[in-house]
Scaffold this motif. Structure first.
Motif, PDB file in Angstrom:
ATOM      1  N   VAL B  90     -57.567   5.761  11.648  1.00 56.86           N
ATOM      2  CA  VAL B  90     -57.466   6.787  12.682  1.00 56.86           C
ATOM      3  C   VAL B  90     -56.828   6.193  13.925  1.00 56.86           C
ATOM      4  N   GLN B  91     -56.158   7.054  14.641  1.00 52.02           N
ATOM      5  CA  GLN B  91     -55.515   6.692  15.898  1.00 52.02           C
ATOM      6  C   GLN B  91     -56.071   7.646  16.939  1.00 52.02           C
ATOM      7  N   ALA B  92     -56.703   7.081  17.966  1.00 54.87           N
ATOM      8  CA  ALA B  92     -57.330   7.896  18.995  1.00 54.87           C
ATOM      9  C   ALA B  92     -56.443   7.976  20.227  1.00 54.87           C
ATOM     10  N   TRP B  93     -56.576   9.077  20.955  1.00 51.97           N
ATOM     11  CA  TRP B  93     -55.754   9.256  22.151  1.00 51.97           C
ATOM     12  C   TRP B  93     -56.045   8.184  23.203  1.00 51.97           C
ATOM     13  N   ASP B  94     -57.300   7.687  23.258  1.00 50.36           N
ATOM     14  CA  ASP B  94     -57.641   6.727  24.307  1.00 50.36           C
ATOM     15  C   ASP B  94     -57.498   5.266  23.880  1.00 50.36           C
ATOM     16  N   SER B  95     -56.899   5.022  22.709  1.00 53.43           N
ATOM     17  CA  SER B  95     -56.722   3.640  22.264  1.00 53.43           C
ATOM     18  C   SER B  95     -55.254   3.287  22.119  1.00 53.43           C
ATOM     19  N   GLY B  96     -54.416   4.001  22.852  1.00 60.15           N
ATOM     20  CA  GLY B  96     -52.990   3.746  22.700  1.00 60.15           C
ATOM     21  C   GLY B  96     -52.580   4.131  21.308  1.00 60.15           C
ATOM     22  N   TYR B  97     -51.826   3.277  20.658  1.00 56.83           N
ATOM     23  CA  TYR B  97     -51.371   3.576  19.312  1.00 56.83           C
ATOM     24  C   TYR B  97     -52.025   2.671  18.265  1.00 56.83           C
ATOM     25  N   ALA B  98     -53.087   1.956  18.657  1.00 50.41           N
ATOM     26  CA  ALA B  98     -53.762   1.066  17.713  1.00 50.41           C
ATOM     27  C   ALA B  98     -54.396   1.873  16.599  1.00 50.41           C
ATOM     28  N   LEU B  99     -54.346   1.350  15.394  1.00 53.32           N
ATOM     29  CA  LEU B  99     -54.987   1.981  14.244  1.00 53.32           C
ATOM     30  C   LEU B  99     -56.340   1.330  13.994  1.00 53.32           C
ATOM     31  N   ASN B 100     -57.352   2.175  13.751  1.00 52.97           N
ATOM     32  CA  ASN B 100     -58.688   1.723  13.416  1.00 52.97           C
ATOM     33  C   ASN B 100     -58.893   2.016  11.933  1.00 52.97           C
ATOM     34  N   PHE B 101     -58.946   0.956  11.118  1.00 52.94           N
ATOM     35  CA  PHE B 101     -58.969   1.102   9.664  1.00 52.94           C
ATOM     36  C   PHE B 101     -60.375   1.126   9.103  1.00 52.94           C
ATOM     37  N   GLY B 102     -60.536   1.871   8.007  1.00 49.39           N
ATOM     38  CA  GLY B 102     -61.706   1.729   7.161  1.00 49.39           C
ATOM     39  C   GLY B 102     -61.517   0.520   6.256  1.00 49.39           C
ATOM     40  N   LYS B 103     -62.542   0.217   5.459  1.00 52.00           N
ATOM     41  CA  LYS B 103     -62.474  -0.966   4.600  1.00 52.00           C
ATOM     42  C   LYS B 103     -61.752  -0.707   3.287  1.00 52.00           C
ATOM     43  N   GLY B 104     -61.452   0.549   3.022  1.00 55.12           N
ATOM     44  CA  GLY B 104     -60.642   0.853   1.855  1.00 55.12           C
ATOM     45  C   GLY B 104     -61.438   1.213   0.621  1.00 55.12           C
ATOM     46  N   THR B 105     -60.747   1.878  -0.305  1.00 54.32           N
ATOM     47  CA  THR B 105     -61.276   2.170  -1.642  1.00 54.32           C
ATOM     48  C   THR B 105     -60.369   1.476  -2.648  1.00 54.32           C
ATOM     49  N   SER B 106     -60.973   0.624  -3.465  1.00 54.51           N
ATOM     50  CA  SER B 106     -60.218  -0.087  -4.496  1.00 54.51           C
ATOM     51  C   SER B 106     -60.201   0.763  -5.761  1.00 54.51           C
ATOM     52  N   LEU B 107     -59.016   1.218  -6.141  1.00 50.87           N
ATOM     53  CA  LEU B 107     -58.862   2.103  -7.292  1.00 50.87           C
ATOM     54  C   LEU B 107     -58.268   1.345  -8.469  1.00 50.87           C
ATOM     55  N   LEU B 108     -58.920   1.477  -9.620  1.00 54.10           N
ATOM     56  CA  LEU B 108     -58.396   0.905 -10.863  1.00 54.10           C
ATOM     57  C   LEU B 108     -58.230   2.037 -11.865  1.00 54.10           C
ATOM     58  N   VAL B 109     -57.022   2.208 -12.361  1.00 53.88           N
ATOM     59  CA  VAL B 109     -56.735   3.224 -13.376  1.00 53.88           C
ATOM     60  C   VAL B 109     -56.409   2.513 -14.676  1.00 53.88           C
ATOM     61  N   THR B 110     -57.205   2.802 -15.691  1.00 54.64           N
ATOM     62  CA  THR B 110     -57.023   2.128 -16.989  1.00 54.64           C
ATOM     63  C   THR B 110     -56.316   3.049 -17.975  1.00 54.64           C
ATOM     64  N   PRO B 111     -55.513   2.462 -18.866  1.00 55.23           N
ATOM     65  CA  PRO B 111     -54.755   3.288 -19.843  1.00 55.23           C
ATOM     66  C   PRO B 111     -55.697   3.981 -20.821  1.00 55.23           C
TER      67      PRO B 111
END
Lengths: 110, 111
Positions: B90-111
């Motif tokens: 997310v990018q907030a109006w009061d933080s300039g243009y800095a991005l605040n990241f989540g820790k992510g979702t690791s996706l594995l797709v198997t055949p």
């Protein structure tokens, strides 16, 4: 169109040394951002440079510093390296809105 | 303080099995919400930006949606090459243009 480039790819330093990381933005982009991605912590904002000026910094100590050159390329300096500085350092550039990332510099502090 | 929480932390899907990734956020004033894809040892690759509740964007098998409290990344009929970590920021109006990241979702797709 060339993307964001970073050098070096890997950097190995010992505790107490200084590290210098470099970033070249996408042509036409005037803003450069630095992020740290340490294991288990996710990406954390370090610094933002625009038109040669530091515009904002994240919650990092002053030994993390940098600069932006007239050609908009940027340098990140980390002084007095500590073991916990080991991480992937990512640079991103933007003109307005979306930030596009480079491949990163893997810094290992021994 | 702005917060970004992604769930699940990891997801394993069979090829063709559709699913959704969640990004919940709290921010003082949202400038934009961003989705990135990151492959191991590489920099994040930009996918989408969403600016206001109700907005949707699509790209191939991916569709991102936004509400006032969360965003979803829907993956339709995934393929093994969709395996990666998906990051929300997310990018907030009061933080300039800095991005605040989540820790992510690791996706594995198997055949």
């Amino acid at each position: 169109e060339a993307g964001v480039t970073q050098s070096p790819t890997h950097l190995i330093k010992t505790r107490g040394q200084q590290a210098t990381l470099r970033c070249s933005p996408i042509s036409g982009h005037t803003s450069v951002y630095w992020y740290q991605q340490a294991l288990g912590l996710g990406l954390q904002f370090l610094l933002w440079y625009d038109e040669g000026e530091e515009r904002n910094r994240g919650n990092f100590p002053p030994r993390f510093s940098g600069r932006q050159f007239p050609n908009y390329s940027s340098e990140l300096n980390v002084n007095a390296l500590e073991l916990e500085d080991s991480a992937l350092y990512l640079c991103a550039s933007s003109f307005a809105g979306e930030q596009f990332f480079g491949p990163g510099t893997r810094l290992t502090v021994l | 303080e702005d917060q970004v929480t992604q769930s699940p932390e990891a997801l394993r899907l069979q090829e063709g099995e559709s699913s959704s990734l969640n990004c919940s956020y709290t921010v003082s004033g949202l400038r934009g919400l961003f989705w990135y894809r990151q492959d191991p040892g590489k920099g994040p690759e930009f996918l989408f930006t969403l600016y206001s509740a109700g907005e949707e964007k699509e790209k191939e098998r991916l569709k991102a949606t936004l509400t006032k409290k969360e965003s979803f990344l829907h993956i339709t009929a995934p393929k093994p090459e969709d395996s990666a970590t998906y990051l929300c920021a997310v990018q907030a109006w009061d933080s300039g243009y800095a991005l605040n990241f989540g820790k992510g979702t690791s996706l594995l797709v198997t055949p």
